[in-house]
Scaffold this motif. Structure first.
Motif, PDB file in Angstrom:
ATOM      1  N   GLY B  68       4.009  13.925  -2.106  1.00  0.00           N
ATOM      2  CA  GLY B  68       5.236  13.946  -2.890  1.00  0.00           C
ATOM      3  C   GLY B  68       6.130  12.762  -2.666  1.00  0.00           C
ATOM      4  O   GLY B  68       6.187  12.206  -1.565  1.00  0.00           O
ATOM      5  N   ALA B  69       6.815  12.342  -3.741  1.00  0.00           N
ATOM      6  CA  ALA B  69       7.812  11.283  -3.715  1.00  0.00           C
ATOM      7  C   ALA B  69       7.291  10.021  -3.017  1.00  0.00           C
ATOM      8  O   ALA B  69       7.929   9.486  -2.122  1.00  0.00           O
ATOM      9  CB  ALA B  69       9.115  11.773  -3.087  1.00  0.00           C
ATOM     10  N   GLY B  70       6.130   9.559  -3.426  1.00  0.00           N
ATOM     11  CA  GLY B  70       5.597   8.286  -2.949  1.00  0.00           C
ATOM     12  C   GLY B  70       5.395   8.231  -1.449  1.00  0.00           C
ATOM     13  O   GLY B  70       5.475   7.171  -0.840  1.00  0.00           O
ATOM     14  N   GLY B  71       5.142   9.390  -0.841  1.00  0.00           N
ATOM     15  CA  GLY B  71       4.889   9.405   0.599  1.00  0.00           C
ATOM     16  C   GLY B  71       6.138   9.609   1.433  1.00  0.00           C
ATOM     17  O   GLY B  71       6.057   9.756   2.654  1.00  0.00           O
ATOM     18  N   ILE B  73       8.252  12.159   1.446  1.00  0.00           N
ATOM     19  CA  ILE B  73       8.480  13.528   1.936  1.00  0.00           C
ATOM     20  C   ILE B  73       7.734  13.732   3.244  1.00  0.00           C
ATOM     21  O   ILE B  73       8.295  14.213   4.242  1.00  0.00           O
ATOM     22  CB  ILE B  73       8.044  14.567   0.880  1.00  0.00           C
ATOM     23  CG1 ILE B  73       8.977  14.484  -0.335  1.00  0.00           C
ATOM     24  CG2 ILE B  73       8.078  15.977   1.474  1.00  0.00           C
ATOM     25  CD1 ILE B  73       8.683  15.508  -1.396  1.00  0.00           C
TER      26      ILE B  73
ATOM     27  N   ALA C 202       9.861  15.261  -7.387  1.00  0.00           N
ATOM     28  CA  ALA C 202      10.054  13.864  -7.759  1.00  0.00           C
ATOM     29  C   ALA C 202       8.809  13.284  -8.420  1.00  0.00           C
ATOM     30  O   ALA C 202       8.885  12.325  -9.170  1.00  0.00           O
ATOM     31  CB  ALA C 202      10.426  13.031  -6.534  1.00  0.00           C
ATOM     32  N   GLU C 203       7.649  13.849  -8.130  1.00  0.00           N
ATOM     33  CA  GLU C 203       6.427  13.377  -8.797  1.00  0.00           C
ATOM     34  C   GLU C 203       5.978  14.375  -9.858  1.00  0.00           C
ATOM     35  O   GLU C 203       4.823  14.401 -10.250  1.00  0.00           O
ATOM     36  CB  GLU C 203       5.315  13.155  -7.777  1.00  0.00           C
ATOM     37  CG  GLU C 203       5.519  11.867  -6.993  1.00  0.00           C
ATOM     38  CD  GLU C 203       4.525  11.683  -5.876  1.00  0.00           C
ATOM     39  OE1 GLU C 203       3.613  12.505  -5.754  1.00  0.00           O
ATOM     40  OE2 GLU C 203       4.692  10.726  -5.122  1.00  0.00           O
TER      41      GLU C 203
END
Lengths: 148, 324, 502
Positions: B68-71, B73, C202-203
């Protein structure tokens, strides 16, 4: 004027509310043009359409006959949703066993015919099964007990 | 009196036990957090390393995917985990770029971690669709500069390796191109193979098979030296574009405040893993190799993170692209 | 041709050793058992089970993986039929008629026809992969962003057909689904859209989270108010196996589903996602009794399940011949293969023929294992329906929560299930059907991406959609389908109004 389809009226209003909620989140996302879309283009168009369909549905409910409202079942609904929330909140601090136990406890209040002893046995068996399956056999990184 | 004895004993125990516990480390399984989904390239690297480290440490090293969230999180979770060495993080170059890509990061990649060591560098390659007119990198540069409004450059989404390399490439050429973003390398590579887009710069992990199979044209590899799996491919420096040097590096971290003995123990296990024949072989099949022993150290990784943050910050800011 | 058969023989001899067969069997069994747990769809199941293949030799691992893959897929369909909870996009369609059949005491035939249809479709598709893989893959390369946009648009229009009630409400659900699909970071700029500052989305919203809430939790609520302390069954269980009449009704849908699934699965841009929907739409459209659909029509299970499995099979074509994983499950398979030291791509076939053909053979063996394991299990699954609901529902709830948690180890995503559960319950209570929403949620992002990408590549020129013959053709199909969908709906509405006024 008479509401001929209360179900559609409520549905329409809900869609309009959803559209408003979406618009409030779009904020300052750039919209752009059809051939050069910004991040806000799709959400804006879709929020607009959601509102529009909601409006049509609401207006139509005054003209066309439809279904009446069904009562929402909070007696079962609240404990059920509560049980999920409790699991989500407690799984990390308390671990799989206690979070599941709480889930069973809370969801018992949603049960149509509660038998405490049966619920207790079922929950012990199922929690044991879950721990055996996911933690012992499959080695998943679940927290089982509270962290000391 | 009794109370104070108890207190003193407790105090002594507390004092004595922390190092004692650290000496016995690890006494239970270690969780290695991968901040991406299972099955991805970073997950693959992590699982290979974890398998070997389990043997060395005598305790299971379990990979936990916290995507999640480009790593950010997963990284954030490790930053806030107990600094006892039982929760560690394997992250890639995103550890450095997220410092700029995310303006509201809940942790500081520079100070909230105790680096353990670098793991691997995955080189990148500049590739184009099969029938792209340029013969070599020089021609490619000339063609791109002459036709900036014709050439399209694919990437796998904001913050992806291909996105970073693409930014570097455009900066080196001083030529902005039409960037076509995809969600992930798969679809981007698909459109490159299908000739829908012109150029991409992506990890050897994703491109080696396509290059060898003749599905795409390769121009250069972005590391200082050539890679073993593609020996005929010149480096960007050899081919006349020295500014484009980039690799997707992976590092291993513990939370800040982890006792030094524990970090040392983890580092030793990492070093053993990087010499493991299976790990080496699998890395090679991925088009990469373990970092040299000198770089697999806490200090090297710590310095490198800082250097990389400083390197990418102006580039990302100039592009004006943020992930939040 | 000859070489293909000798290659297949090589594959079968490599994959058919007793050890490998046993591995395939175990994989399919475990895959089914985990996949059948509510909340654990194929993606989660495969992710959970991947590590058990790591210690095997490459071919053994791939063969076990094939078993897990088919087992997980079929397990997902089983959950869809039994408790109305789709574990992945494709089984959304299966819930529509499959669960209705279960309620009527016909869960056995539904499960059996799903297994048999899948096996047939899987067998056909496996041979397609073996015989024509490379040729088909190069054809699929003609699909670029404009074509995918047109294809997804066609799929969305088809989504309206899924609904059995009001067309306007189905349209509303499609739009809301598209809106939910926008949640997450923007593909070009990375900006956050409609995320309310929640990092976990968020993704984008996780499919499982949405599906479990919207379908599963809402379904439990509905059952609780209806069934009181009894089981979900509305009628007595009538036989475990399909009758001759069931089979006759299913043959053509299975054949058509196999064809549709095979074609769509070849497309590397996740075309397989459309397969079950396309099959369902087709069956409902050509049926002489379309009103039976959504109320337990066996064609509505046989067709889509076959299409799904055929598509699942042919999606290996882009993976094996181009090295491109067309969807999330395939991406996971790439990961598993890479760990085994095989980087899927155009070179595997020549560099490692035993492995390549062994894998193809294992696909068919995996499908076979699926039938062998699941036909006897049908009785067990059906008996689960007899468990008193007061015990069954907390169990379903627990596995849902564990399943959703296992994806990203995130408690917040579990809590989102409660939110979507409330939404799903509201929808049901107000005559909205969740299936079109879920389909639009999946297709929406693909559609938006490809639309924006098309404009980027064409530098803002909309003619790209009509200048390319394939794209123009697909857009025409979309328009045709739209007319086909709307005309009878308008007519029906008029009839209804007329009827009500009488």
């Amino acid at each position: 004027m008479r509401v001929r389809s209360p179900q559609d009226l409520v549905g329409g209003i809900a869609l309009i509310a959803l559209a408003a909620l979406a618009f409030s989140q779009i904020g300052d996302l750039r919209i752009g043009t059809a051939s050069r879309m910004g991040p806000g283009y799709f959400p804006t168009v879709l929020a607009g359409l959601t509102g529009l369909v909601g409006l049509v549905l609401a207006v139509r409910s005054l003209v066309l006959d439809g279904h009446g409202l069904e009562s929402l079942n909070l007696r079962h609904g609240l404990p059920l949703l509560g049980a999920i929330l409790v699991f989500g909140l407690t799984i990390r601090p308390l671990g799989l066993v206690l979070a599941s136990a709480l889930l069973f406890l809370v969801s018992a209040f949603a049960s149509p015919e509660l038998k405490w002893r049966e619920t207790l046995v079922a929950s012990v068996v199922l929690i044991g099964l879950a721990v055996l399956l996911f933690v012992v056999l499959l080695d998943l990184p679940f927290p089982v007990w509270p962290r000391m | 009196m009794r109370f104070s004895t108890l207190a003193v004993t407790a105090f002594a125990l507390a004092l004595g036990s922390a190092p004692a516990l650290a000496q016995n480390y690890p006494s239970r399984p270690v969780t290695m957090v991968v901040p991406f989904a299972a099955g991805g390239p970073t997950d693959t690297v992590a699982r290979l390393v974890a398998q070997s480290m389990s043997q060395t440490l005598g305790q299971q090293v379990i990979v936990e995917n916290v995507g999640g969230a480009g790593g950010t999180i997963g990284a954030g979770r490790v930053a806030k985990a107990d600094p006892d060495g039982y929760t560690i993080l394997l992250h890639h170059i995103g550890q450095a770029t997220s410092a700029t890509l995310y303006r509201k990061l809940a942790y500081d990649p520079k100070t909230d971690f105790a680096p353990i060591g670098l793991v691997t560098d995955v080189p990148m390659t500049i590739v184009a669709k099969k029938d792209f007119p340029a013969k070599d990198l020089k021609e490619l540069v000339a063609y791109v500069k002459a036709n900036p409004d014709k050439v399209t450059l694919a990437n796998a989404g904001v913050g992806a390796a291909s996105h970073l390399c693409g930014m570097l490439f455009m900066q080196a050429l001083q030529t902005p191109l039409t960037t076509v973003p995809y969600k992930g390398t798969g679809p981007a590579m698909n459109d490159l193979v299908g000739g829908q887009v012109d150029l991409m710069c992506d990890q050897t992990t994703n491109t080696t098979g396509q290059i060898k199979g003749g599905a795409v044209k390769a121009y250069a590899v972005t590391t200082p030296t050539r890679v073993a799996s593609l020996p005929d491919l010149p480096t960007t420096r050899e081919a006349g574009l020295p500014g484009v040097e980039v690799a997707v590096w992976h590092g291993l971290y513990a939370p800040k405040g982890t006792p030094e003995v524990v970090v040392t123990r983890l580092n030793a296990a990492l070093k053993v893993a990087l010499k493991d024949a299976t790990v080496k072989q699998r890395f090679a099949e991925l088009g990469t190799e373990p970092v040299t022993e000198a770089r697999a150290t806490p200090k090297a990784l710590g310095d490198f993170v800082v250097a990389e943050i400083d390197r990418w910050r102006p580039l990302i800011q100039a592009a004006g692209v943020y992930a939040d | 041709m000859d070489s293909v058969f000798s290659n297949l023989a090589l594959g079968f001899s490599a994959a058919g050793t007793p050890t490998n067969l046993a591995l395939c069997f175990i994989g399919a069994l475990v895959g089914t058992l985990i996949g059948v747990l509510p909340g654990l769809g194929p993606i989660a199941t495969i992710a959970i089970l991947l590590p058990i293949t790591f210690s095997l030799d490459p071919l053994g691992a791939l063969i076990m993986l094939a078993g897990i893959y088919y087992g997980a897929q079929y397990g997902g369909s089983t959950t869809a039929i039994l408790v109305n909870m789709p574990g992945e996009t494709s089984s959304v369609v299966t819930t529509l008629d499959g669960h209705q059949m279960a309620r009527q005491g016909r869960a056995g035939p539904a499960l059996a026809i799903a297994a048999l249809g899948s096996f047939f479709a899987g067998s056909v598709a496996t041979f397609l992969v073996a015989l024509f893989g490379p040729i088909l893959a190069s054809f699929a390369q003609n699909f670029g962003p404009p074509e995918y946009f047109a294809l997804m648009l066609t799929g969305l229009i088809g989504a309206i057909v899924l609904a059995s009630g009001s067309v306007l409400k189905a349209v509303a659900m499609v739009i809301v689904g598209l809106l939910l699909g926008c949640v997450g970071s923007d593909i070009e700029t990375g900006e956050q859209r409609l995320t309310f500052g929640i990092a976990q989305i968020a993704e984008g919203i996780n499919f499982t989270t949405l599906a479990v809430g919207l379908f599963g939790v809402a379904e439990i609520l509905r059952n609780l108010e209806k069934t009181q302390d009894r089981s979900i069954l509305g009628a007595k269980i009538t036989g475990l196996m399909p009758t001759w009449a069931d089979i006759k009704q299913s043959i053509m849908p299975v054949l058509r589903g196999t064809g549709i699934g095979s074609v769509l699965g070849i497309l590397p841009g996740n075309g397989a996602v459309l397969a079950p929907y396309a099959s369902y739409t087709l069956e409902k459209k050509i049926s002489r009794t379309p009103q039976r659909f959504g109320k337990g029509a066996i064609e509505g299970v046989a067709g889509p399940e076959s299409a799904n499995n055929a598509g699942a099979q042919t999606s290996f074509i882009p993976l094996l011949t181009l090295g491109i994983p067309p969807n999330a499950v395939m991406a996971m398979m790439v990961g598993a293969m890479t760990i085994q030291g095989i980087v899927p791509g155009p070179t595997v076939m020549n560099e490692n023929p035993t492995l390549f053909w062994g894998m193809i053979a294992s696909m068919w063996i995996g499908n076979l294992m699926l039938v062998i394991i699941n036909l006897p299990l049908v009785g067990v699954w059906v008996r689960l329906l007899k468990v008193p609901y007061r015990i069954l529902f907390p169990a379903i709830l627990m596995f849902c929560c564990i399943g959703v948690y296992s994806i990203n180890s995130s408690g917040i995503e579990v809590m989102l299930v409660a939110l979507f559960g409330a939404v799903g319950y509201f929808l049901v209570k107000h005559g909205f059907e969740p299936a079109p929403l879920l389909l639009a949620f999946v297709l929406g992002p693909l559609m938006e991406e490809n639309l924006r990408r098309s404009f980027l590549i064409a530098r803002g020129d909309p003619m790209i959609f009509v200048n390319r013959p394939l794209s123009a053709f697909l857009l025409l199909v979309a328009v045709g389908l739209l007319i086909l969908v709307l005309l009878p709906a308008i007519r029906k509405r008029r009839e209804e109004v007329f009827h009500e006024e009488e």
